[in-house]
Design a protein around this motif. Structure first.
Motif, PDB file in Angstrom:
ATOM      1  N   UNK A 300      18.230   2.438 -22.306  1.00  0.00           N
ATOM      2  CA  UNK A 300      17.680   1.148 -21.909  1.00  0.00           C
ATOM      3  C   UNK A 300      16.699   1.230 -20.754  1.00  0.00           C
ATOM      4  N   UNK A 301      16.568   2.418 -20.111  1.00  0.00           N
ATOM      5  CA  UNK A 301      15.615   2.584 -19.006  1.00  0.00           C
ATOM      6  C   UNK A 301      14.213   2.846 -19.541  1.00  0.00           C
ATOM      7  N   UNK A 302      13.243   2.543 -18.714  1.00  0.00           N
ATOM      8  CA  UNK A 302      11.841   2.852 -19.017  1.00  0.00           C
ATOM      9  C   UNK A 302      11.299   3.708 -17.890  1.00  0.00           C
ATOM     10  N   UNK A 303      10.831   4.907 -18.230  1.00  0.00           N
ATOM     11  CA  UNK A 303      10.296   5.850 -17.252  1.00  0.00           C
ATOM     12  C   UNK A 303       8.776   5.753 -17.238  1.00  0.00           C
ATOM     13  N   UNK A 304       8.208   5.598 -16.043  1.00  0.00           N
ATOM     14  CA  UNK A 304       6.761   5.443 -15.892  1.00  0.00           C
ATOM     15  C   UNK A 304       6.196   6.630 -15.139  1.00  0.00           C
ATOM     16  N   UNK A 305       5.235   7.307 -15.747  1.00  0.00           N
ATOM     17  CA  UNK A 305       4.492   8.391 -15.119  1.00  0.00           C
ATOM     18  C   UNK A 305       3.034   7.974 -15.056  1.00  0.00           C
ATOM     19  N   UNK A 306       2.348   8.295 -13.967  1.00  0.00           N
ATOM     20  CA  UNK A 306       1.004   7.773 -13.767  1.00  0.00           C
ATOM     21  C   UNK A 306       0.228   8.700 -12.841  1.00  0.00           C
ATOM     22  N   UNK A 307      -1.078   8.477 -12.764  1.00  0.00           N
ATOM     23  CA  UNK A 307      -1.928   9.228 -11.846  1.00  0.00           C
ATOM     24  C   UNK A 307      -2.344   8.321 -10.686  1.00  0.00           C
ATOM     25  N   UNK A 308      -2.958   8.919  -9.661  1.00  0.00           N
ATOM     26  CA  UNK A 308      -3.286   8.131  -8.471  1.00  0.00           C
ATOM     27  C   UNK A 308      -4.400   7.117  -8.716  1.00  0.00           C
ATOM     28  N   UNK A 309      -5.073   7.212  -9.885  1.00  0.00           N
ATOM     29  CA  UNK A 309      -6.043   6.185 -10.202  1.00  0.00           C
ATOM     30  C   UNK A 309      -5.407   4.822 -10.374  1.00  0.00           C
ATOM     31  N   UNK A 310      -4.091   4.793 -10.638  1.00  0.00           N
ATOM     32  CA  UNK A 310      -3.364   3.529 -10.757  1.00  0.00           C
ATOM     33  C   UNK A 310      -3.052   2.974  -9.375  1.00  0.00           C
ATOM     34  N   UNK A 311      -2.389   3.764  -8.552  1.00  0.00           N
ATOM     35  CA  UNK A 311      -1.938   3.264  -7.252  1.00  0.00           C
ATOM     36  C   UNK A 311      -3.072   3.136  -6.238  1.00  0.00           C
ATOM     37  N   UNK A 312      -4.192   3.810  -6.472  1.00  0.00           N
ATOM     38  CA  UNK A 312      -5.321   3.704  -5.550  1.00  0.00           C
ATOM     39  C   UNK A 312      -6.381   2.718  -6.031  1.00  0.00           C
ATOM     40  N   UNK A 313      -6.109   2.018  -7.123  1.00  0.00           N
ATOM     41  CA  UNK A 313      -7.011   0.951  -7.559  1.00  0.00           C
ATOM     42  C   UNK A 313      -6.948  -0.191  -6.554  1.00  0.00           C
ATOM     43  N   UNK A 314      -8.098  -0.795  -6.272  1.00  0.00           N
ATOM     44  CA  UNK A 314      -8.187  -1.830  -5.233  1.00  0.00           C
ATOM     45  C   UNK A 314      -8.678  -3.144  -5.834  1.00  0.00           C
ATOM     46  N   UNK A 315      -8.194  -4.224  -5.233  1.00  0.00           N
ATOM     47  CA  UNK A 315      -8.716  -5.535  -5.598  1.00  0.00           C
ATOM     48  C   UNK A 315      -9.991  -5.794  -4.794  1.00  0.00           C
ATOM     49  N   UNK A 316     -10.706  -6.901  -5.030  1.00  0.00           N
ATOM     50  CA  UNK A 316     -11.952  -7.159  -4.281  1.00  0.00           C
ATOM     51  C   UNK A 316     -11.777  -7.158  -2.775  1.00  0.00           C
ATOM     52  N   UNK A 317     -10.560  -7.435  -2.291  1.00  0.00           N
ATOM     53  CA  UNK A 317     -10.319  -7.435  -0.838  1.00  0.00           C
ATOM     54  C   UNK A 317     -10.010  -6.045  -0.308  1.00  0.00           C
ATOM     55  N   UNK A 318      -9.900  -5.029  -1.186  1.00  0.00           N
ATOM     56  CA  UNK A 318      -9.637  -3.662  -0.745  1.00  0.00           C
ATOM     57  C   UNK A 318      -8.170  -3.293  -0.695  1.00  0.00           C
ATOM     58  N   UNK A 319      -7.275  -4.128  -1.230  1.00  0.00           N
ATOM     59  CA  UNK A 319      -5.840  -3.850  -1.212  1.00  0.00           C
ATOM     60  C   UNK A 319      -5.453  -2.996  -2.415  1.00  0.00           C
ATOM     61  N   UNK A 320      -4.666  -1.942  -2.174  1.00  0.00           N
ATOM     62  CA  UNK A 320      -4.244  -1.053  -3.242  1.00  0.00           C
ATOM     63  C   UNK A 320      -3.317  -1.771  -4.227  1.00  0.00           C
ATOM     64  N   UNK A 321      -3.346  -1.305  -5.469  1.00  0.00           N
ATOM     65  CA  UNK A 321      -2.508  -1.887  -6.510  1.00  0.00           C
ATOM     66  C   UNK A 321      -1.052  -1.512  -6.262  1.00  0.00           C
ATOM     67  N   UNK A 322      -0.176  -2.486  -5.989  1.00  0.00           N
ATOM     68  CA  UNK A 322       1.246  -2.186  -5.727  1.00  0.00           C
ATOM     69  C   UNK A 322       2.020  -2.097  -7.043  1.00  0.00           C
TER      70      UNK A 322
END
Length: 371
Positions: A300-322
């Motif tokens: 029932x768990x979901x495992x997420x693997x990702x690269x830093x392009x996900x967590x370092x994506x920024x909104x127009x204000x410059x805030x990283x994607x949480x």
């Protein structure tokens, strides 16, 4: 196939319908100019018709509209000055229309040539991605998986982000990584690591030995000559996992890569490595630095693997994607549905365009065993 053909036909039908706008404009200007008093000349407004046509038409359409505008200007000149046939003013307007129409046709030809080149580049990049980085199969033993790759450049569908999965007698091994740098060098380095992983992941019983082999196998090939005749240091961050088919703990070796996230009933847990290793490709490091760690991955768990392009994506204000915050409360563990929702959320967060390539892999251990 029928949907693709329909997608090509729809713009063509819309373009043919929009041709009525410049034609109606030419007719209206011609009629009003002929009926207007002698001191009023509306002929110069005819240039708006061919100038508008490139927004929806090709070279032939633009040329036809421009020719129609020239004919209309000739008719205006003949009707308004029948004695002189064509005055100098009307001749000048006709020459101007011919020059403008010719320039617009040339512009449309160059634009279509450029569009064709970009389409070819996109086709080649997509073909290279399917060869180097094919999508993960939806079923890997008892696991359900899905993968997503988002390129920062619209013309290039592949970069240095990588992922792969290999079945072993007891489970599934996964790798997710990110090559330092961009361009074809990053693609080559990613292909090198993926090839080494696919060849050796089945044969190495211990995860530490597998990561050690990967580092040794690519270390000598990840040095690019620089302009001074030396070598530029290159490395690859990576996470290598061993997921057993039976319920149990997932083994992990983290080489400087963002930590996995386990989503359980809408609650994310970040699996930070207690002893992370340096990225692959950094020579001179002792093999003992590779520590195998583990974490629970229950049905029932979901495992997420990702690269830093996900967590370092920024909104127009410059805030990283949480990432962990954004996926909190997401119910349902279907990997394809999750990645579809994640793609929409990420692109909406950044305003539709990423600054770096991003990749994500979702793995589900179904609550009900599958045959």
């Amino acid at each position: 196939m029928s949907q693709r053909l329909e997608g090509h036909r729809r713009p063509a039908r819309e373009g043919r319908a929009l041709v009525a706008i410049p034609i109606a404009w030419i007719i209206a200007v011609t009629v009003v100019d002929v009926l207007a008093p002698p001191q009023i000349h509306l002929g110069p407004l005819l240039v708006a018709a061919p100038a508008l046509t490139p927004s929806f038409g090709g070279p032939r359409t633009v040329g036809a509209v421009a020719a129609l505008a020239v004919i209309a200007q000739t008719v205006i000149g003949v009707v308004r000055d029948p004695a002189e046939l064509l005055s100098a003013n009307h001749e000048a307007q006709i020459i101007a229309l011919v020059l403008v129409g010719t320039s617009l046709v040339i512009f449309c030809v160059l634009r279509e040539r450029r569009a064709k080149e970009l389409k070819q580049v996109r086709y080649v990049s997509e073909s290279a991605q399917r060869v180097v980085l094919p999508p993960l199969p939806r079923q890997l033993g008892p696991l359900r998986t899905a993968s997503l790759y988002l390129a920062a450049e619209a013309e290039a569908q592949i970069g240095g982000d990588l992922y792969a999965a290999v079945r072993t007698p007891s489970g599934t091994r996964l790798i997710v990584g990110d090559v330092r740098g961009k361009g074809m060098t990053a693609v080559r380095d990613a292909a090198l690591l993926l090839g080494a992983f696919r060849v050796t992941a089945r044969g190495q019983e211990d995860l530490r030995d597998l990561v050690t082999y990967l580092d040794r196998g690519v270390r000598g090939d990840l040095a690019e000559p620089d302009g001074a005749g030396g070598y530029e240091e290159t490395f690859i961050t990576a996470t290598v996992l061993d997921i057993p088919d039976q319920e149990g703990r997932v083994q992990l070796v983290s080489c400087g890569h963002p930590p996995p996230i386990v989503l359980r009933e809408g609650r994310p847990t970040t699996m930070n490595a207690r002893h992370p290793a340096p990225p692959l490709g950094l020579g001179g490091l002792a093999d003992s630095r590779y520590h195998v760690e583990s974490f629970p991955f229950e049905p029932g768990d979901l495992l997420l693997l990702y690269t830093d392009g996900v967590t370092e994506a920024r909104d127009p204000a410059g805030t990283f994607y949480p990432l962990a915050e954004r996926v909190t409360g997401w119910t349902g563990t279907d990997p394809d549905a999750f990645l579809g929702r994640f793609r929409q959320d990420l692109l909406r967060y950044v305003g539709g365009r990423l600054d770096d390539d991003a990749a994500m892999v979702a793995v589900e251990r179904p609550a009900v065993p599958r045959a």
